[in-house]
Design an enzyme around this catalytic site. Structure first.
Site, PDB file in Angstrom:
ATOM      1  CE1 TYR A 155      19.734   3.236 -19.807  1.00  0.00           C
ATOM      2  CE2 TYR A 155      21.162   5.131 -19.472  1.00  0.00           C
ATOM      3  CZ  TYR A 155      20.956   3.776 -19.435  1.00  0.00           C
ATOM      4  OH  TYR A 155      21.968   2.950 -19.018  1.00  0.00           O
ATOM      5  CE  LYS A 162      24.780   2.404 -17.137  1.00  0.00           C
ATOM      6  NZ  LYS A 162      25.533   1.319 -16.461  1.00  0.00           N
ATOM      7  CB  THR A 193      20.870  -8.013 -20.991  1.00  0.00           C
ATOM      8  OG1 THR A 193      20.500  -6.672 -20.621  1.00  0.00           O
ATOM      9  CG2 THR A 193      22.071  -7.979 -21.904  1.00  0.00           C
TER      10      THR A 193
HETATM   11  P1  NAP Z   1      21.997  -7.821 -16.606  1.00  0.00           P
HETATM   12  O1  NAP Z   1      22.373  -9.126 -17.168  1.00  0.00           O
HETATM   13  O2  NAP Z   1      20.633  -7.688 -16.019  1.00  0.00           O
HETATM   14  O3  NAP Z   1      23.111  -7.356 -15.561  1.00  0.00           O
HETATM   15  C1  NAP Z   1      22.887  -6.383 -14.570  1.00  0.00           C
HETATM   16  C2  NAP Z   1      23.528  -6.909 -13.328  1.00  0.00           C
HETATM   17  O4  NAP Z   1      23.499  -5.935 -12.266  1.00  0.00           O
HETATM   18  C3  NAP Z   1      22.813  -8.142 -12.789  1.00  0.00           C
HETATM   19  O5  NAP Z   1      23.719  -9.217 -12.701  1.00  0.00           O
HETATM   20  C4  NAP Z   1      22.367  -7.693 -11.421  1.00  0.00           C
HETATM   21  O6  NAP Z   1      22.395  -8.728 -10.476  1.00  0.00           O
HETATM   22  C5  NAP Z   1      23.414  -6.669 -11.073  1.00  0.00           C
HETATM   23  N1  NAP Z   1      23.030  -5.879  -9.915  1.00  0.00           N
HETATM   24  C6  NAP Z   1      22.031  -4.943  -9.811  1.00  0.00           C
HETATM   25  N2  NAP Z   1      21.978  -4.484  -8.553  1.00  0.00           N
HETATM   26  C7  NAP Z   1      22.967  -5.126  -7.850  1.00  0.00           C
HETATM   27  C8  NAP Z   1      23.419  -5.068  -6.498  1.00  0.00           C
HETATM   28  N3  NAP Z   1      22.859  -4.244  -5.586  1.00  0.00           N
HETATM   29  N4  NAP Z   1      24.467  -5.855  -6.122  1.00  0.00           N
HETATM   30  C9  NAP Z   1      25.055  -6.679  -7.009  1.00  0.00           C
HETATM   31  N5  NAP Z   1      24.675  -6.785  -8.298  1.00  0.00           N
HETATM   32  C10 NAP Z   1      23.635  -6.008  -8.710  1.00  0.00           C
HETATM   33  O7  NAP Z   1      22.041  -6.681 -17.744  1.00  0.00           O
HETATM   34  P2  NAP Z   1      23.231  -6.147 -18.660  1.00  0.00           P
HETATM   35  O8  NAP Z   1      22.550  -5.480 -19.794  1.00  0.00           O
HETATM   36  O9  NAP Z   1      24.236  -7.194 -18.916  1.00  0.00           O
HETATM   37  O10 NAP Z   1      23.855  -4.979 -17.769  1.00  0.00           O
HETATM   38  C11 NAP Z   1      25.210  -4.932 -17.380  1.00  0.00           C
HETATM   39  C12 NAP Z   1      25.750  -3.517 -17.486  1.00  0.00           C
HETATM   40  O11 NAP Z   1      25.764  -3.140 -18.854  1.00  0.00           O
HETATM   41  C13 NAP Z   1      24.923  -2.463 -16.762  1.00  0.00           C
HETATM   42  O12 NAP Z   1      25.786  -1.512 -16.177  1.00  0.00           O
HETATM   43  C14 NAP Z   1      24.151  -1.804 -17.892  1.00  0.00           C
HETATM   44  O13 NAP Z   1      23.791  -0.482 -17.577  1.00  0.00           O
HETATM   45  C15 NAP Z   1      25.213  -1.840 -18.962  1.00  0.00           C
HETATM   46  N6  NAP Z   1      24.714  -1.617 -20.306  1.00  0.00           N
HETATM   47  C16 NAP Z   1      23.722  -2.408 -20.818  1.00  0.00           C
HETATM   48  C17 NAP Z   1      23.242  -2.167 -22.100  1.00  0.00           C
HETATM   49  C18 NAP Z   1      22.126  -2.977 -22.678  1.00  0.00           C
HETATM   50  O14 NAP Z   1      21.491  -2.523 -23.627  1.00  0.00           O
HETATM   51  N7  NAP Z   1      21.860  -4.179 -22.194  1.00  0.00           N
HETATM   52  C19 NAP Z   1      23.800  -1.126 -22.866  1.00  0.00           C
HETATM   53  C20 NAP Z   1      24.821  -0.359 -22.332  1.00  0.00           C
HETATM   54  C21 NAP Z   1      25.272  -0.615 -21.046  1.00  0.00           C
HETATM   55  P3  NAP Z   1      21.143  -8.994  -9.481  1.00  0.00           P
HETATM   56  O15 NAP Z   1      19.956  -9.175 -10.359  1.00  0.00           O
HETATM   57  O16 NAP Z   1      21.587 -10.181  -8.759  1.00  0.00           O
HETATM   58  O17 NAP Z   1      20.996  -7.824  -8.583  1.00  0.00           O
HETATM   59  C1  1JT Z   2      19.329  -0.699 -16.332  1.00  0.00           C
HETATM   60  C2  1JT Z   2      18.291  -1.112 -17.158  1.00  0.00           C
HETATM   61  C3  1JT Z   2      20.525  -0.278 -16.883  1.00  0.00           C
HETATM   62  C4  1JT Z   2      18.452  -1.104 -18.531  1.00  0.00           C
HETATM   63  C5  1JT Z   2      19.647  -0.677 -19.081  1.00  0.00           C
HETATM   64  C6  1JT Z   2      20.677  -0.254 -18.259  1.00  0.00           C
HETATM   65  N1  1JT Z   2      21.707   0.121 -19.037  1.00  0.00           N
HETATM   66  C7  1JT Z   2      21.349  -0.047 -20.302  1.00  0.00           C
HETATM   67  N2  1JT Z   2      20.098  -0.535 -20.342  1.00  0.00           N
HETATM   68  C8  1JT Z   2      19.345  -0.807 -21.543  1.00  0.00           C
HETATM   69  C9  1JT Z   2      18.453   0.376 -21.853  1.00  0.00           C
HETATM   70  C10 1JT Z   2      17.463   0.759 -21.009  1.00  0.00           C
HETATM   71  C11 1JT Z   2      16.646   1.854 -21.290  1.00  0.00           C
HETATM   72  C12 1JT Z   2      16.832   2.555 -22.425  1.00  0.00           C
HETATM   73  C13 1JT Z   2      17.861   2.175 -23.260  1.00  0.00           C
HETATM   74  C14 1JT Z   2      18.677   1.084 -22.968  1.00  0.00           C
HETATM   75  C15 1JT Z   2      16.971  -1.545 -16.586  1.00  0.00           C
HETATM   76  C16 1JT Z   2      17.016  -1.801 -15.111  1.00  0.00           C
HETATM   77  C17 1JT Z   2      17.786  -0.744 -14.405  1.00  0.00           C
HETATM   78  C18 1JT Z   2      19.222  -0.724 -14.846  1.00  0.00           C
HETATM   79  O1  1JT Z   2      15.990   3.610 -22.629  1.00  0.00           O
HETATM   80  C19 1JT Z   2      15.856   4.103 -23.882  1.00  0.00           C
HETATM   81  C20 1JT Z   2      15.575   2.294 -20.365  1.00  0.00           C
END
Ligand code: NAP
Ligand code: 1JT
Length: 262
Positions: A155, A162, A193
Site C-alpha cells: 500500500y 490516507k 473496484t
Molecule cells: P475507483 O472506482 O477506481 O474510484 C477512484 C476514483 O478516483 C475514480 O473515479 C477516479 O476517476 C478518481 N480520480 C483519481 N484521480 C482523480 C483526479 N485527479 N480528479 C478526479 N477524480 C480522480 O475505486 P474505488 O475503490 O471506488 O475508490 C474510491 C475511494 O475508496 C478511494 O479513495 C479509495 O482509496 C477508497 N478505498 C477503496 C478501497 C478498495 O479496496 N477498493 C478500500 C478502502 C478505501 P478518474 O479515473 O476519472 O481519474
Molecule cells: C488506490 C488504489 C487507492 C487502490 C486502493 C486505493 N485505496 C484502496 N485501494 C485498494 C488497495 C490497494 C492496495 C492495497 C490494498 C488495498 C490503486 C490506484 C491508486 C489509488 O495494498 C495492500 C495497493
C-alpha cells in the site's frame, strides 16, 4: 422513511459500476436525494452517463480535482443548478502504479507529491469550494483504508496519503463544525473496484481478509453505502471528525491468525 428527502448531494469518484462512489450515489438517490456527479477524465463520460441516467441525474460534469480552475468552474455550475448542497462525497485516490509495489523507501518525490495531492489535498480543495454552498450545514464524506494506520504490504505511499487524509478530516471537522458542517471518513475493507484491480495481489488480499475478519467475509460497495447514508443523513447528526470502519471487523484484530491455527 426517506432519510434524504429534499437534500442535494455532489458525488466525486464514480469511474464505473463497481466504484464505491456509485454504490453511495444509488443509496443516496434511493433515500430521496437529488444527485450531481463529477468524474475525473474525459474517457469516463461514456461509462458514467448511463449510470447517471439510471438514477435521474442530469448534472454530470468533468473535474480534475488537481486543477483549481476546474474545481471553480464545477462548483460554479453546481451553484447555478442546485443553489445549495447538503452532502459532498469525496471518493478519490491515485498513486502511480510503480509506487504500489516494492520497497517503501524507494518512494519517489513525484510519486509522493501526486499521491498526497490527489488523494488528500483534494478533500480540502473540494470542501473549501462546497462549504459556501452548505448554508444550512452539511455533511462531507471521504473514503480511507486501514493502510493509513498500520503497514499493509504494497500500500506504501497510499498509506501515507490516507494518513494525511484522515488527519485532514479531523482538522476540517474542527474548522467547519461551527458552520454546522460535519466531516467524516469511512475506512472500507478491500473491495474489487477499478483502482483495486490494478493492484498486484488484490485477490490474495481479499482471501486473507475473508479467512480472518470477525465476520469471515469481505464487504461490498452497498455496505459502505449504507454507512455513508447514516453519516450523511440526520441519523449521523452528532458525528464529526470520525473514521468509521466498514471492514467486517478486520481492524479490531491484534494478531490476525486464520481460525484453527492455534
Ligand atoms: P475507483 O472506482 O477506481 O474510484 C477512484 C476514483 O478516483 C475514480 O473515479 C477516479 O476517476 C478518481 N480520480 C483519481 N484521480 C482523480 C483526479 N485527479 N480528479 C478526479 N477524480 C480522480 O475505486 P474505488 O475503490 O471506488 O475508490 C474510491 C475511494 O475508496 C478511494 O479513495 C479509495 O482509496 C477508497 N478505498 C477503496 C478501497 C478498495 O479496496 N477498493 C478500500 C478502502 C478505501 P478518474 O479515473 O476519472 O481519474
Ligand atoms: C488506490 C488504489 C487507492 C487502490 C486502493 C486505493 N485505496 C484502496 N485501494 C485498494 C488497495 C490497494 C492496495 C492495497 C490494498 C488495498 C490503486 C490506484 C491508486 C489509488 O495494498 C495492500 C495497493
Amino acid at each position: 422513511m426517506k432519510l434524504l428527502e429534499g437534500k442535494k448531494a455532489l458525488v466525486f469518484g464514480i469511474a464505473n459500476h463497481r466504484s464505491i462512489a456509485w454504490g453511495i450515489a444509488q443509496q443516496l438517490y434511493q433515500h430521496g436525494a437529488e444527485i450531481g456527479i463529477s468524474y475525473g477524465i474525459p474517457q469516463l463520460e461514456r461509462r458514467v452517463m448511463p449510470l447517471a441516467e439510471s438514477i435521474g441525474v442530469s448534472f454530470v460534469e468533468k473535474c480534475d480535482v488537481n486543477n483549481d480552475e476546474e474545481i471553480g468552474e464545477l462548483f460554479g455550475m453546481a451553484a447555478d443548478k442546485f443553489g445549495e448542497i447538503d452532502v459532498l462525497i469525496h471518493s478519490i485516490a491515485f498513486a502511480p502504479q510503480e509506487e504500489l509495489t516494492g520497497r517503501f523507501v524507494a518512494t519517489s518525490r513525484s510519486g509522493f507529491a501526486t499521491a498526497l495531492e490527489t488523494s488528500a489535498y483534494s478533500l480540502i480543495a473540494l470542501t473549501r469550494a462546497a462549504a459556501p454552498m452548505m448554508r444550512n450545514g452539511g455533511s462531507v464524506l471521504t473514503m480511507t483504508y486501514y493502510g493509513a494506520e498500520k503497514v499493509v504490504p504494497n500500500y506504501n505511499v497510499m498509506g501515507v496519503a490516507k494518513a494525511a487524509l484522515e488527519a485532514s478530516v479531523r482538522y476540517l471537522a474542527a474548522d467547519l463544525g461551527p458552520d454546522g458542517i460535519r466531516v467524516n471518513a469511512i475506512s472500507a475493507g478491500p473491495i474489487k473496484t477499478l483502482s483495486a484491480a490494478g493492484v498486484a495481489g488484490i485477490r490474495k488480499m481479499l482471501r486473507y481478509v475473508e479467512e480472518r475478519a470477525p465476520l469471515r467475509r469481505n464487504v461490498d460497495q452497498d455496505e459502505v453505502a449504507k454507512t455513508a447514508l447514516w453519516l450523511c443523513s440526520d441519523l449521523g447528526s452528532g458525528v464529526t471528525g470520525e473514521v468509521v470502519y466498514v471492514d467486517a471487523g478486520y481492524n479490531i484484530l491484534g494478531m490476525p491468525e486464520p481460525p484453527g491455527s492455534w
